[in-house]
Motif scaffolding. Structure first.
Motif, PDB file in Angstrom:
ATOM      1  N   ALA A   1      40.022  97.302  10.896  1.00 23.15           N
ATOM      2  CA  ALA A   1      39.673  97.161   9.484  1.00 23.15           C
ATOM      3  C   ALA A   1      40.780  97.744   8.614  1.00 23.15           C
ATOM      4  O   ALA A   1      41.482  98.662   9.022  1.00 23.15           O
ATOM      5  N   SER A   2      40.918  97.171   7.439  1.00 26.10           N
ATOM      6  CA  SER A   2      41.843  97.722   6.448  1.00 26.10           C
ATOM      7  C   SER A   2      40.998  98.363   5.353  1.00 26.10           C
ATOM      8  O   SER A   2      40.002  97.777   4.917  1.00 26.10           O
ATOM      9  N   ILE A   3      41.407  99.552   4.926  1.00 21.61           N
ATOM     10  CA  ILE A   3      40.563 100.328   4.008  1.00 21.61           C
ATOM     11  C   ILE A   3      41.365 100.743   2.770  1.00 21.61           C
ATOM     12  O   ILE A   3      42.497 101.223   2.896  1.00 21.61           O
ATOM     13  N   GLY A   4      40.798 100.501   1.607  1.00 21.53           N
ATOM     14  CA  GLY A   4      41.423 100.934   0.356  1.00 21.53           C
ATOM     15  C   GLY A   4      40.531 101.978  -0.295  1.00 21.53           C
ATOM     16  O   GLY A   4      39.315 101.860  -0.260  1.00 21.53           O
ATOM     17  N   ILE A   5      41.144 103.003  -0.896  1.00 24.13           N
ATOM     18  CA  ILE A   5      40.346 104.110  -1.456  1.00 24.13           C
ATOM     19  C   ILE A   5      40.775 104.390  -2.902  1.00 24.13           C
ATOM     20  O   ILE A   5      41.971 104.431  -3.199  1.00 24.13           O
TER      21      ILE A   5
ATOM     22  N   VAL B   1      34.192 111.370  -7.068  1.00 22.63           N
ATOM     23  CA  VAL B   1      33.579 110.303  -6.269  1.00 22.63           C
ATOM     24  C   VAL B   1      34.710 109.516  -5.614  1.00 22.63           C
ATOM     25  O   VAL B   1      35.726 109.242  -6.258  1.00 22.63           O
ATOM     26  N   ALA B   2      34.500 109.167  -4.335  1.00 22.88           N
ATOM     27  CA  ALA B   2      35.485 108.309  -3.670  1.00 22.88           C
ATOM     28  C   ALA B   2      34.849 106.956  -3.391  1.00 22.88           C
ATOM     29  O   ALA B   2      33.685 106.869  -3.004  1.00 22.88           O
ATOM     30  N   VAL B   3      35.602 105.888  -3.655  1.00 19.08           N
ATOM     31  CA  VAL B   3      35.131 104.529  -3.349  1.00 19.08           C
ATOM     32  C   VAL B   3      36.045 103.959  -2.267  1.00 19.08           C
ATOM     33  O   VAL B   3      37.269 103.963  -2.420  1.00 19.08           O
ATOM     34  N   LEU B   4      35.428 103.501  -1.171  1.00 16.41           N
ATOM     35  CA  LEU B   4      36.214 102.903  -0.087  1.00 16.41           C
ATOM     36  C   LEU B   4      35.854 101.427   0.029  1.00 16.41           C
ATOM     37  O   LEU B   4      34.666 101.089   0.040  1.00 16.41           O
ATOM     38  N   ILE B   5      36.836 100.580   0.085  1.00 14.60           N
ATOM     39  CA  ILE B   5      36.562  99.168   0.388  1.00 14.60           C
ATOM     40  C   ILE B   5      37.096  98.913   1.790  1.00 14.60           C
ATOM     41  O   ILE B   5      38.258  99.236   2.102  1.00 14.60           O
TER      42      ILE B   5
ATOM     43  N   ASP C   1      44.699  97.496  10.019  1.00 12.01           N
ATOM     44  CA  ASP C   1      44.232  98.633  10.815  1.00 12.01           C
ATOM     45  C   ASP C   1      44.729  99.962  10.225  1.00 12.01           C
ATOM     46  O   ASP C   1      45.216 100.834  10.935  1.00 12.01           O
ATOM     47  N   THR C   2      44.641 100.062   8.909  1.00  9.81           N
ATOM     48  CA  THR C   2      45.108 101.293   8.270  1.00  9.81           C
ATOM     49  C   THR C   2      44.370 101.483   6.948  1.00  9.81           C
ATOM     50  O   THR C   2      43.597 100.618   6.544  1.00  9.81           O
ATOM     51  N   SER C   3      44.602 102.617   6.289  1.00  8.58           N
ATOM     52  CA  SER C   3      43.957 102.837   4.994  1.00  8.58           C
ATOM     53  C   SER C   3      45.005 103.267   3.974  1.00  8.58           C
ATOM     54  O   SER C   3      46.056 103.778   4.332  1.00  8.58           O
ATOM     55  N   ARG C   4      44.712 103.014   2.708  1.00 11.85           N
ATOM     56  CA  ARG C   4      45.631 103.381   1.628  1.00 11.85           C
ATOM     57  C   ARG C   4      44.826 103.923   0.454  1.00 11.85           C
ATOM     58  O   ARG C   4      43.756 103.398   0.136  1.00 11.85           O
TER      59      ARG C   4
ATOM     60  N   ALA D   1      44.061  98.702  -3.229  1.00  9.35           N
ATOM     61  CA  ALA D   1      44.578  99.566  -2.167  1.00  9.35           C
ATOM     62  C   ALA D   1      44.296  98.944  -0.796  1.00  9.35           C
ATOM     63  O   ALA D   1      45.132  99.019   0.110  1.00  9.35           O
ATOM     64  N   MET D   2      43.114  98.313  -0.657  1.00  8.94           N
ATOM     65  CA  MET D   2      42.776  97.659   0.613  1.00  8.94           C
ATOM     66  C   MET D   2      43.770  96.527   0.890  1.00  8.94           C
ATOM     67  O   MET D   2      44.238  96.344   2.019  1.00  8.94           O
ATOM     68  N   TYR D   3      44.084  95.798  -0.162  1.00 10.13           N
ATOM     69  CA  TYR D   3      45.033  94.695  -0.012  1.00 10.13           C
ATOM     70  C   TYR D   3      46.395  95.240   0.458  1.00 10.13           C
ATOM     71  O   TYR D   3      47.043  94.668   1.329  1.00 10.13           O
TER      72      TYR D   3
END
Ligand SMILES: Nc1nc2c(ncn2[C@@H]2O[C@@H]3COP(=O)(O)O[C@H]4[C@@H](O)[C@H](n5cnc6c(=O)[nH]c(N)nc65)O[C@@H]4COP(=O)(O)O[C@H]3[C@H]2O)c(=O)[nH]1
Length: 728
Positions: free
Chosen positions: A401-405, A307-311, A435-438, A425-427
């Motif tokens: 948007a900034s996205i943490g996974i 399962v993946a959780v994205l904030i 404007d990126t994801s981690r 990760a979002m932080y």
């Protein structure tokens, strides 16, 4: 009960005949009345009806036949049996008597025995008829009473708001229903009688029978039930049914009382919706999202899935809210949530955790489905979807948007931890420039813990007075003398030594403590100015850094006015330094606050100038006194022609706008010589002095340190720099 003797009326115009009949009847115990004519007889009968009449046919005023017809034609007298007494024995005469209504005919001379028998028979017949008539009347009365009772019962049944259905256990059909049952179901009574609970409940007959049998057997589980009633028009009505079984002889009837609970169900549904869905975006709220995530993890753990959780957090959402208002902010959230939903597939879930924070859960569909790769492509799709600007009430707003996974089971097993890690990760994505994801990494967790500790320690720092101010002198290049100082915040963190503002100012900003800390700086500086004035040091102008938040939150102008007045110091001794970017961020409000402060006599200076792309036109709008050239241009001013050119342009620009200009970060004599040679008004930097603790600064001020003369080396470097600038 004792029977009264029967009464017999003897009607004959001849007295001897009457006497004879009286005498003949006397032994039988009858009461005899007599009348000499038909008219007299009728008058007697009107007073009291006899049980039998012996009627002579031949009478002068009214013959027996006429009188018989009169008596038989009236309901009050028609039941009195009449025996015609006649001397005429022919058939025609006898038939005439019977036709006139007489029950029997006696011929004279009368035979005693025959008279007795005929009288007795007719009296018995009458008694039986009387009994039948009376009994019929009683029965009729009872039926009327029962009918009235039933009518009352039916009226009461029909008047109830609940639907009542009587179900026959054997046939499983409705045997009685009230008016509400008809209106609730849309069927007439007659139609309902052909139906049963199975048809109305849309269930199999076997299931309906089991329910009825359970109710008859006294099982409580089916007594009260929430079911759906299918109306004739196909609509469903939510009903609550109470069932009870009643027995009459061998027959069982189940009474089902049904209440329409559609409104209650709707209210329950509304409440449920409110508790589980976000009112603004209609997405699942934190509670429901959490539940969905928990269930998804549960399913994945059975099937060894991932399962993946994205904030997903909108960047600079607060700025939109603060500058364009909450209504526009709300609209942005709604539109954003729509775009977010379009980036995921049906099996995935999206929710709003609060504010501008959204979350997505992606579940692995089959063993070949790489949920991690899907998380990357969803994150990419979200960022792509945000490229098109939002049209919000006529304003075009671009957002990122900034996205943490985080991934189950690699990162964590519980919903709480997965959410927390995705948040971490979002932080990090925010820290990485937005404007990126981690993806979450264990190192992030360690960093997050350190940061959490830092936040908590900073909260204590304000209360425990762990902050101190260092002061860095500013030197006027014309005179070489100190013209003021910049107050720079330091944190004496227990166990950590002196912490640089670069490490804690951003944290103060993010955890909402910047305004409190800023107020502390202003108050401390003003108190220090007062103390210096009272001591031999005299007037010292002190610059303080003002964070952007101090303009937005709280009332900066009022706070400064209060502190200045409280220390009784002139406003021009306080200089405010605000960065070029915070000046640009909130223009209308910032301009108003700055104008107010400048009217009070405060000096305003733009820090880090040259980094914020201010246009000349913009700068004119702001009430500022001084530009501070950013350290980045000064650092290589003598080696990079571009930096030198920018510095010269800023000096020229400032002077054309009648503003003073100061260069920060001056470390070498060469830099100093360059600035001196190109008309820069002031400098600040390690070359003259590092930021100093209070005591050291006071020594410097008392001793009247001034800038040493420009060295030969510096002059050479300056010459080099000028050569670099020369056109090639
Ligand atoms: N390499 C080099 N650096 C030099 C030289 N001369 C001065 N500096 C450093 O440059 C920074 C100048 O302050 P700033 O641009 O306002 O930049 C400040 C300011 O933006 C912020 N800050 C410090 N105190 C406060 C405060 O009280 N309130 C707010 N809002 N921000 C503050 O923290 C930043 C960093 O402060 P500091 O670490 O004290 O760092 C100071 C100072 O120590 C030099 O010759 N070479």
């Amino acid at each position: 009960m004792k029977h009264r003797p029967a009464t017999i009326l003897i009607v004959d115009d001849q007295l001897p005949n009457r006497r004879l009949l009286e005498v003949l009847l006397a032994p039988e115990g009858y009461v005899t009345w007599s009348a000499a004519s038909g008219r007299e007889a009728l008058e007697r009968i009107a007073l009291e009806a006899p049980d039998l009449i012996l009627l002579d046919v031949m009478m002068p005023d009214m013959d027996g036949h006429t009188m018989a017809r009169i008596l038989k034609s009236k309901p009050q007298t028609s039941a009195i049996p009449i025996i015609m007494v006649t001397a005429m024995v022919d058939r025609h005469s006898r038939l005439g008597s019977l036709e006139a209504g007489a029950e029997d005919v006696l011929t004279v001379p009368v035979d005693r025995a025959e008279l007795w028998l005929r009288v007795r028979n007719l009296l018995r017949l009458k008694a039986f008829n009387d009994f039948l008539r009376d009994h019929g009347a009683i029965l009729e009365k009872q039926v009327r009473a029962r009918t009235a009772e039933l009518q009352r019962f039916r009226t009461a049944m029909d008047a109830t708001a609940d639907a009542i259905f009587l179900i026959d256990r054997t046939s499983l059909l409705f045997v009685e229903v009230n008016a509400t049952a008809c209106s609730m179901s849309g069927y007439t009574r007659e139609e309902l009688f052909k139906l049963g609970p199975a048809a109305l409940g849309g269930t199999e007959p076997d299931a309906a029978r089991r329910v009825i049998e359970d109710v008859v057997a006294g099982h409580v589980e089916h007594r009260l039930a929430d079911v759906q009633l299918r109306r004739k028009d196909g609509r469903q009505v939510s009903i609550e049914v109470t069932r009870t079984a009643h027995r009459l002889d061998e027959h069982w009837t189940v009474v089902a009382v049904a209440r329409d609970v559609t409104e209650r169900k709707k209210a329950e549904h509304r409440l449920h919706h409110l508790a589980h869905y976000d009112a603004l975006t209609s997405l699942p709220n934190r509670t429901l999202f959490y539940e969905v995530l928990r269930k998804t993890i549960g399913q994945a753990s059975d099937g060894r899935g991932r399962v993946a959780v994205l904030i997903v957090d909108l960047d600079h959402f607060k700025k939109v809210n603060d500058t364009l208002g909450h209504a526009v902010g709300d609209e942005l959230l709604v539109r954003f949530s729509d775009r977010l939903a379009s980036c995921i597939q049906l099996r995935d879930a999206v929710g709003r955790l609060g504010g501008d924070e959204f979350a997505i859960v992606l579940m692995q569909e089959d063993p070949h489905d790489d949920v991690q790769a899907r998380a990357v492509s969803v994150a990419h799709a979200i960022r792509e979807a945000l490229h098109a600007p939002f049209d919000l009430r006529g304003r075009s707003v671009v957002s990122t948007a900034s996205i943490g996974i985080s991934i189950y089971p690699e990162d964590a097993n519980s919903a709480d931890t997965l959410l927390q890690y995705a948040d971490t990760a979002m932080y990090q994505a925010k820290q990485g420039g937005r404007d990126t994801s981690r993806f979450f990494t264990p190192q992030m967790n360690a960093d997050a813990l350190v940061r959490l500790e830092l936040e908590m320690a900073l909260r204590d720092a304000l209360d425990n007075e762990e902050f101190v101010l260092h002061y860095q002198p500013k030197v006027h290049l014309g005179t070489g003398r100190v013209v003021g100082v910049e107050a720079l915040l330091r944190w004496q963190r227990p166990g950590h030594g002196l912490v640089s503002p670069a490490d804690f100012i951003p944290v103060l900003e993010e955890c909402g403590l910047m305004v409190r800390a800023g107020d502390w700086v202003i108050a401390s500086v003003c108190r220090q100015i007062r103390l210096w004035r009272a001591s031999g040091i005299g007037d010292v102008q002190v610059a303080v850094n003002i964070a952007q938040r101090q303009f937005i939150e709280g009332d900066l102008e009022a706070e400064i006015a209060r502190v200045l007045a409280g220390n009784d110091i002139p406003a021009h001794l306080l200089e405010l330094e605000l960065t070029e970017s915070s000046l640009m961020a909130n223009t209308a409000h910032t301009v108003a606050v700055l104008q107010g402060l400048r009217r009070r006599g405060l000096q305003i200076s733009v820090d880090d100038f040259g980094t914020g792309y201010s246009s000349l036109a913009y700068l004119r709008r702001f009430p500022v006194d001084k530009l501070k050239i950013d350290i980045a241009f000064i650092r290589d001013i003598t080696s990079r022609p571009d930096d030198a050119a920018i510095t010269l342009a800023i000096i020229g620009l400032a002077h054309s706008l009648k503003l003073e200009v100061i260069a920060e970060g001056v470390e070498t004599a060469a830099q100093l010589a360059f600035l001196q040679g190109h008309g820069c008004d002031q400098i600040q930097g390690y070359y003259f002095s590092r930021p100093l603790p209070l005591a050291a600064l006071e020594v410097l001020l008392r001793e009247g340190h001034a800038l040493p003369p420009v060295t030969a080396m510096a002059t050479a470097a300056d010459a080099e720099a000028v050569a670099l600038l020369a056109p090639r």
